[in-house]
Design an enzyme around this catalytic site. Structure first.
Site, PDB file in Angstrom:
ATOM      1  CG  HIS A 441      -7.125 -16.928 -31.071  1.00  0.00           C
ATOM      2  ND1 HIS A 441      -6.277 -16.832 -30.647  1.00  0.00           N
ATOM      3  CD2 HIS A 441      -7.307 -15.920 -29.781  1.00  0.00           C
ATOM      4  CE1 HIS A 441      -5.107 -15.821 -30.065  1.00  0.00           C
ATOM      5  NE2 HIS A 441      -6.389 -15.197 -29.568  1.00  0.00           N
ATOM      6  CD  GLU A 442      -6.021 -21.257 -29.152  1.00  0.00           C
ATOM      7  OE1 GLU A 442      -6.958 -21.886 -29.562  1.00  0.00           O
ATOM      8  OE2 GLU A 442      -4.887 -20.703 -29.590  1.00  0.00           O
ATOM      9  N   GLY A 443     -11.746 -21.010 -30.626  1.00  0.00           N
ATOM     10  CA  GLY A 443     -13.318 -21.416 -30.484  1.00  0.00           C
ATOM     11  C   GLY A 443     -13.596 -19.794 -30.059  1.00  0.00           C
TER      12      GLY A 443
END
Lengths: 600, 600
Positions: A441-443
């Site tokens: 997550h978050e890239g």
């Protein structure tokens, strides 16, 4: 021991002996604070984390949130914990006194949050997301938006989300389709669908403030046409209280491998009813605003991964000291008492690897937090600028390295427990499942690698990377004894080679298609990360060695010896593995690049 | 594609182009067989695996067995599948015609079982455990025990377990306490407790035949005093039918991270009622008998890990071809169509790593299966002996390498899926959870490392390792072109260094305390494993290169090119990583050995 979450001795070492966090108190913003007030904040954080968060970590995993009768229900302990966090003032911890905040440094708030992440990452997710969204509104929102939304968020009455990802677009923000149609009444009408929105629905707060990326009608295609909107679950009445339901619908809960206590939602906007959104800042600037939030979130992900990894380490250490099994290979008498398994060298290997990875990762995250402080509050503008640049450069590393090695540490924690670790009666399997989200997550870490090699390294004409090399050089000089100097030498050698490789990659990227030059970006990220963590270990070893040169208590001596042994582990067992990364990068190895779909 | 479980083209390559499985048909035992009959057996296995096993893999994970009203209940699909497996004759597949068997080679049975392991490892566990227990009774049981227990097991009416581990002893068999008291009626009275007994309770069969390790009263301490007993759930009546309940009690079901469909039980013997046990073979020889079963089980664990790893690879490959997201870095126009993610080099890296690890692991397991065949049926006694020795040496490697890299492959499969991979709506997270058992059970990988470096390498005066080096040398010579010769050269260099390191470790073990010499056994195991898998890739590359030198179809050309690219991945990205292992071993690095409990 399992109740201490983070190790307070280690925290004191990291913050006060390695980072000199006390020097922050010389800055006017923090002048009311002292080591004593910081420690008091940690006491509070640790107590709430242990009593309100750790206590239902396993329970909230087993009984995950459910969507029933149009409502999301979950264990009541979650709300109690979230309220306790807000009640202690942690959501507003960083903020100005006049916003009800405590004006605490980022370094201190980061450390505080480590207790909650270690205790229960799922429940901690709700206030953390709220903080991230609040920071955006604080920086880019209008005065009115701050009054109406920020204040209740800081008080914990409203919670926040980041609503970026869409089903068809995934990580590709250029392909976002959610639309925003202007109206004459000032608000926009939002229409579209988002997925994997953490905290997108629950009954924990009076309102949910979604920060939604969408395109205003007629906006340019790609990332240049993205704007940011505040889209609350309930519209506010004239007094700012939640009133009419806004057209935000829960399309479904997503059932995850771990992090089960945090609702992951598919949200629809404007499907069954009008969905009002309020533009944040300027039109088409959403990506920029989002990246402030995203960069903070990325550092948070790395730190969370380190905290969960560390928690698993502490559990497995406790188990290895307690569990008796087998005998040393030279003990042939089966009637002797079995030994605690920590006496088996291979168990010590697995514990030392965890310690070395996770204390290195924590040091990296604290370093990043300090850069945030310096970028905000350093008295010298040039230093603020440098801190910002360095933090920018390090953000993908701080996100990715701990999130690669955190799950690896948890994997070893399971292995230390053996069969017991594979059962749901012990806590380490949940750590492993929870932590597995962090490389995604978050890239994803692949995206972090592209960000580092494709963008960050070259920003400002390579100023940031020069600055990084300078900062590392300064610590190389400080090695106080022969052992530290040897490690400094290894790091220095690696750094030189990494410098050369970076140059040749830069040339390749200037001359060839970026597809080829970036094909091994993940290898570069790994190299870069290992160098940074080796640096963090050198800093810790320098401090430990210097301390051991003076008089220390027996407990402190053991602590510092452990630091040196973990540093040795990193320099003997980990740093040399980058030799292979350097070769692949030097050769611009095209094995993966040249592989074809039809050959699989 | 997701329905094919194993890739039939790859299976044909491994068995017929690399291993020459057809040559087995020259042996009298297999003279009725041919490639056609083998392929027909694979067709059956694949069909049953797909229709009866894969179909409830996820369901049996979500709805795991429950202990209610004194009975273990589970999804009815499990029994249907287990019955179909037995009904098709697979439990008796290896056995003589006169036992109702098919006289199939181990190589073929191993491949068959790969379909079931890939489809549903939990349900496959029941017949596989039965086979393992049946093999022990077949080899060491009395004629009477064979009539009474083996025959119904081969028919699938009775199932089997291996009841070794005890709560206080874990991996330390020397500390087993379960006791066996002789009676005048021929049977023994068993008393004690076992834990982590897979398949120890269920309603899938008419009877459960537990093979229990216990100490006869007055037996010597340690592993020398262990005997093996047949301890059925129901005693048999005069006709051999299950009659009176034996004193085997279910103390509880253990709830696991994965492999949830296989009951894991805590069993008590002789607690509430007399528990009759029947001695297998001679007293105090239990360890030897157990090790036959255990060695087979270890090879099975490695193969299962490879099959689950491979299954995750195939899922993620399918997803990467199907899922469109983002654009190549050089495509700046956001209005162009997003590309399938397999076009991103980093996704290809993750797919190629999975392919290279898992097809290498499968090759290693097939090689081991062939050694089993040769040790049983090679016409030359010296060759049979050699095959047995080599298999003994390789067993810890075949267990450990695939079980380290299988979960790593599944980890990458999740990463290819991104956020979707973290949800329980896609199959790869279950693969990852299921596979995590494999580094633990049937001897943790740390124990495999001690077995390899502490025992196997030196057995028979190092004959087996010489034989291994000879076998590798023979394949180095066969490299048909420049590329393969380069890889052969790399392997040869590594092999030489490994030979030197082995010698110096041997000297250290002769001179120093074994604690120190064995402290880095896991590093040695990793080195050894990487060499073996590189060897397997050279064999595959040799075969692929030779085939490409002739005329091939377009599909075959793509297949062979893929093999060469995966070999290149292993030789460029994996084999060189052992440089670090060699350094640690050469230096006899004592970082982990010297670490002290109080320093953690």
């Amino acid at each position: 021991m399992a109740d201490t979450l983070l190790d307070r001795r280690d925290l004191a070492f990291q913050l006060y002996e390695v980072l000199d966090t006390e020097s922050l108190n010389e800055r006017e913003r923090f002048s009311d604070h002292s080591r004593e007030t910081f420690d008091a904040v940690f006491d509070t954080a640790e107590r709430i984390a242990r009593e309100q968060f750790a206590s239902h970590n396993s329970l909230a995993d087993r009984e995950e949130p459910r969507f029933e009768d149009g409502k999301v229900t979950m264990r009541p302990e979650v709300k109690t914990a979230v309220d306790a966090y807000a009640g202690a003032g942690f959501i507003a911890g960083r903020y100005d006194y006049d916003l009800g905040g405590m004006q605490l440094p980022e370094t201190v708030m980061t450390a505080c949050n480590g207790f909650f992440m270690a205790a229960n990452p799922s429940t901690a997710g709700y206030p953390f997301l709220t903080t991230a969204a609040a920071n955006v509104i604080r920086t880019f929102g209008s005065r009115e938006q701050q009054d109406w939304f920020l204040q209740p968020m800081l008080e914990g009455r409203f919670t926040g989300t980041m609503a970026l990802t869409e089903p068809q677009a995934g990580s590709s923000l250029a392909d976002l389709r959610t639309s925003a149609k202007p109206t004459d009444e000032g608000h926009y009408l939002i229409k579209g669908a988002k997925i994997y929105i953490s905290g997108g629905e629950h009954e924990l707060s009076d309102n949910i403030v979604n920060l939604v990326l969408a395109r205003i009608h007629g906006a340019p295609p790609g990332v240049k046409g993205i704007s940011m909107f505040i889209v609350p679950k309930y519209r506010l009445d004239a007094d700012g209280n939640p009133g009419e339901r806004n057209g935000v619908g829960l399309a479904g809960l997503i059932h995850k491998l771990g992090y089960r206590g945090t609702t992951s939602t598919a949200l629809s906007f404007g499907d069954d009813a009008d969905c009002h959104g309020y533009l944040v800042g300027e039109p088409h600037q959403g990506l920029k605003y989002m990246f402030q939030m995203m960069n903070e979130a990325r550092v948070g992900v790395g730190f969370g991964a380190a905290a969960i990894g560390y928690r698993g380490y502490r559990h497995s250490l406790e188990y290895a000291r307690d569990r008796r099994q087998g005998r040393p290979p030279s003990e042939k008498d089966p009637t002797t008492e079995p030994v605690p398994i920590i006496q088996h060298a291979d168990v010590r290997r697995m514990l030392l690897a965890q310690k070395s990875w996770m204390e290195g990762a924590l040091a990296l995250c604290f370093y990043g937090a300090r850069l945030m402080d310096d970028s905000h509050t350093h008295p010298d503008e040039a230093q603020r600028h440098q801190a910002r640049q360095l933090l920018d450069l390090l953000t993908p590393v701080i996100k990715a390295w701990p999130s690669e090695y955190g799950p690896k540490a948890n994997d070893l924690a399971i292995q230390v427990y053996g069969g017991a670790g594979y059962t749901r009666e012990y806590p380490v399997e949940q750590c492993w499942r929870d932590n597995r989200l962090n490389p995604i997550h978050e890239g994803t870490n692949g995206i972090q690698a592209m960000d580092l090699l494709g963008r960050k390294v070259w920003q400002g004409n390579g100023e940031a990377i020069q600055q990084l090399f300078g900062a590392i050089q300064a610590d190389l000089q400080k090695a106080p004894d022969e052992q530290c100097r040897q490690w400094a030498y290894s790091l220095s050698e690696t750094l030189q080679q990494a410098g050369k490789v970076t140059q040749s990659l830069g040339q390749a990227l200037a001359q060839e298609a970026p597809e080829k030059g970036l094909a091994n970006a993940s290898v570069y990220l790994r190299l870069f990360g290992h160098i940074c963590v080796a640096w963090m270990w050198l800093r810790q070893a320098n401090a430990a060695s210097a301390a051991l040169a003076g008089e220390v208590s027996a407990a402190d001596e053991a602590f510092y010896r452990g630091k040196l042994q973990a540093a040795q582990y990193f320099f003997h067992w980990e740093l040399p593995t980058v030799a292979q990364d350097l070769v692949l990068l030097q050769n611009q190895d095209d094995t993966c690049y040249a592989m074809r779909d039809e050959w699989f």
